[in-house]
Design a protein around this motif. Structure first.
Motif, PDB file in Angstrom:
ATOM      1  N   GLY A  35       0.763  -1.244   0.000  1.00 49.24           N
ATOM      2  CA  GLY A  35       0.000   0.000   0.000  1.00 49.24           C
ATOM      3  C   GLY A  35       0.791   1.290   0.000  1.00 49.24           C
ATOM      4  N   ALA A  36       2.119   1.249   0.066  1.00 48.90           N
ATOM      5  CA  ALA A  36       2.870   2.511   0.002  1.00 48.90           C
ATOM      6  C   ALA A  36       2.794   3.003  -1.443  1.00 48.90           C
ATOM      7  N   SER A  37       1.872   3.904  -1.704  1.00 51.54           N
ATOM      8  CA  SER A  37       1.456   4.178  -3.087  1.00 51.54           C
ATOM      9  C   SER A  37       2.452   5.021  -3.878  1.00 51.54           C
ATOM     10  N   VAL A  38       3.545   5.433  -3.270  1.00 53.28           N
ATOM     11  CA  VAL A  38       4.461   6.331  -3.966  1.00 53.28           C
ATOM     12  C   VAL A  38       5.070   5.688  -5.218  1.00 53.28           C
ATOM     13  N   LEU A  39       5.230   4.370  -5.217  1.00 50.27           N
ATOM     14  CA  LEU A  39       5.748   3.681  -6.405  1.00 50.27           C
ATOM     15  C   LEU A  39       4.896   2.428  -6.655  1.00 50.27           C
ATOM     16  N   HIS A  40       4.515   2.210  -7.927  1.00 50.12           N
ATOM     17  CA  HIS A  40       3.728   1.018  -8.285  1.00 50.12           C
ATOM     18  C   HIS A  40       4.552  -0.230  -7.957  1.00 50.12           C
ATOM     19  N   ASP A  41       3.902  -1.237  -7.365  1.00 50.27           N
ATOM     20  CA  ASP A  41       4.686  -2.397  -6.905  1.00 50.27           C
ATOM     21  C   ASP A  41       5.304  -3.204  -8.060  1.00 50.27           C
ATOM     22  N   GLU A  42       4.800  -3.027  -9.280  1.00 51.43           N
ATOM     23  CA  GLU A  42       5.375  -3.757 -10.427  1.00 51.43           C
ATOM     24  C   GLU A  42       6.552  -2.994 -11.048  1.00 51.43           C
ATOM     25  N   ALA A  43       6.780  -1.778 -10.575  1.00 49.38           N
ATOM     26  CA  ALA A  43       7.749  -0.908 -11.268  1.00 49.38           C
ATOM     27  C   ALA A  43       9.196  -1.349 -11.093  1.00 49.38           C
ATOM     28  N   ILE A  44       9.460  -2.189 -10.115  1.00 50.18           N
ATOM     29  CA  ILE A  44      10.877  -2.543  -9.920  1.00 50.18           C
ATOM     30  C   ILE A  44      11.363  -3.609 -10.912  1.00 50.18           C
ATOM     31  N   PHE A  45      10.443  -4.410 -11.485  1.00 48.28           N
ATOM     32  CA  PHE A  45      10.897  -5.570 -12.267  1.00 48.28           C
ATOM     33  C   PHE A  45      11.782  -5.214 -13.468  1.00 48.28           C
ATOM     34  N   PRO A  46      11.368  -4.297 -14.358  1.00 44.72           N
ATOM     35  CA  PRO A  46      12.248  -4.023 -15.509  1.00 44.72           C
ATOM     36  C   PRO A  46      13.630  -3.497 -15.100  1.00 44.72           C
TER      37      PRO A  46
END
Ligand SMILES: Nc1ncnc2c1ncn2[C@@H]1O[C@H](COP(=O)(O)OP(=O)(O)O)[C@@H](O)[C@H]1O
Ligand SMILES: N[C@@H](CC(=O)OP(=O)(O)O)C(=O)O
Length: 439
Positions: A240-251
């Motif tokens: 829920g820490a909405s500052v960064l989308h949780d999928e954004a780290i993968f690439p």
């Protein structure tokens, strides 16, 4: 050196915010690839352009007159264009959007126009090339992001481009129709572009000075996290820490590219650096606290459950057959609980209960609803004794009843379930004991 810079809606809500963004970009010649979101809220109570688009498209689909709503969106962009004194008109674009809405172009197309139009303005303002995300970001037939096709085409395209603006949040299906990521998905686009150009850094610009230890709506002025690992961040973003989308780290993770969360309203603040691994000792035992409301648990009891081979599998099959994923599954000798998202569960609850009776014949079965889950995350927890004790003592002191405890096998997180009404109080108590009282 190459930097990819994503600016969130809060950084692009008005002409004034746009001008801050331009100063940031021109201050560093390495900031060459820009990912804008749609204009966000200008003040508390304002509406994000993405939400205006969803609403406008709903009206169009219902067959009602949607012209006034579309005009309001057009005005938001005109306000920015005029405020920046640009020689640019979006009239033709809005005529096209009107026609597409009338002909039912789809909700994804509608939502994507927020970033598309902001991208056109940004490219004009910076003098950068505009690249429509529909030409470089791809989804497959099943609507899943097609990472390899995207990476091949995008990297080739950007090899020939010194400076470009690529709108966030959307891409194209194999038949060319527009598809968006889930809400907050411009963060994912930024990460995809960073991977494609093998960037040295992915800067994610927002309205807070980095990833904070916890949600600033719950704790006043929480401390920013200086450095955090991808794994810790994923746990916090997912919870829920909405500052960064949780999928954004993968690439970016595939290329080991660090992410720097920065504040558009305070560019000199160091922000938060998100890295694969670090030898830097964390400042506190815990790195962050995040949580979400809206969970339910299905609790089963059966004598000698632990000796019944296949019991857990049969329980989970019932959830699987009903198309529900589970969040956590703590168990005892004769008890087992399955935690699910309440909103998804509600419509299927009776089918699931009947299915459980049929497949495992429990002695006792009950549902608890309105549960909040809180994740306490930190790479420092593994090496610090007494973390759990300290956490539970802090909650007991505040008379908070703990409904569930789950410690991940990586010892990177402890998840607790509490009644929704205790969510904020519990978060503050945890922040106090691990941060305020440890300074
Ligand atoms: N742990 C956290 N750290 C920082 N911000 C958080 C955290 N949890 C929730 N937030 C909220 O996330 C907001 C930034 O995310 P978002 O609204 O998506 O920004 P943007 O418009 O830049 O994409 C902050 O203003 C803050 O209210
Ligand atoms: N505009 C989209 C995508 C996005 O990423 O926005 P933001 O960067 O403002 O969270 C949304 O509101 O979901």
């Amino acid at each position: 050196m190459k930097k990819v810079v994503k600016f969130g809606g809060s950084s692009l809500a008005s002409a004034q915010q746009f001008s801050k963004v331009k100063s940031i970009i021109t201050a560093d010649k390495h900031r060459r690839y820009v990912i804008p979101s749609a204009p966000g809220k200008r003040f508390s109570g304002d509406t994000k352009v993405t939400d205006m688009l969803y609403d406008c498209y709903d009206t169009a689909v219902s067959g009602s007159n949607f012209e006034e709503k579309l005009d309001k969106i057009h005005e938001r962009y005109n306000e920015i264009i005029e405020g920046l004194h640009l020689d640019l008109s979006l009239d033709k674009e809005f005529d096209k959007i009107y026609e597409y809405f009338k002909n039912g172009a789809g909700v994804n197309y509608a939502a994507s126009r927020g970033e598309y139009l902001n991208g056109i303005i940004m490219a004009n303002y910076l003098g950068f090339e505009f690249i429509d995300a529909a030409e470089v970001i791809f989804f497959d037939e099943d609507g899943e992001f097609d990472s390899e096709k995207t990476n091949n085409i995008l990297s080739l395209r950007l090899e020939k481009t010194d400076c470009a603006v690529i709108p966030g949040f959307y891409g194209a299906m194999p038949n060319g129709t527009i598809k968006t990521f889930s809400r907050g998905g411009s963060d994912i686009t930024g990460s995809i572009v960073a991977r494609a150009v093998k960037a040295d850094l992915y800067e994610n610009w927002t309205d807070v000075s980095g990833f904070l230890v916890t949600d600033p709506h719950i704790v006043e002025n929480p401390e920013p996290i200086e450095i955090i690992t991808y794994r810790e961040l994923r746990e916090l973003a997912y919870m829920g820490a909405s500052v960064l989308h949780d999928e954004a780290i993968f690439p970016v993770r595939r290329e080991g590219i660090p992410i720097n969360i920065k504040n558009t309203n305070d560019p000199s603040a160091p922000g938060t650096l998100i890295v694969e691994s670090t030898c830097k000792k964390p400042k506190y035992t815990i790195t962050g606290i995040a949580g979400k409301k809206g969970f339910a648990s299905v609790n089963l009891e059966k004598d000698r459950m632990n000796t019944e081979i296949g019991f857990g599998r049969r329980v989970l099959s019932v959830f699987e057959e009903n198309g529900l994923s589970f969040e956590h599954m703590p168990s005892g000798i004769d008890t087992m609980s399955v935690f699910v998202q309440q909103s998804d569960f509600e419509e299927k609850e009776q089918k699931i209960l009947a299915g459980l009776h049929r497949s495992v014949d429990p002695d006792f079965l009950e549902i608890h609803s309105n549960i909040a889950l809180i994740a306490v995350v930190g790479r420092g927890m593994k090496s610090t004794e007494g973390t759990a004790g300290k956490l539970f003592a802090a909650l007991a002191k505040e008379d908070i009843n703990i409904r569930m405890i789950d410690q991940g096998s990586s010892e990177l997180n402890i998840i607790i379930g509490v009644n929704e009404k205790d969510f904020e109080k519990a978060t503050r108590a945890i922040y106090h004991v691990f941060i305020t009282a440890s300074r």
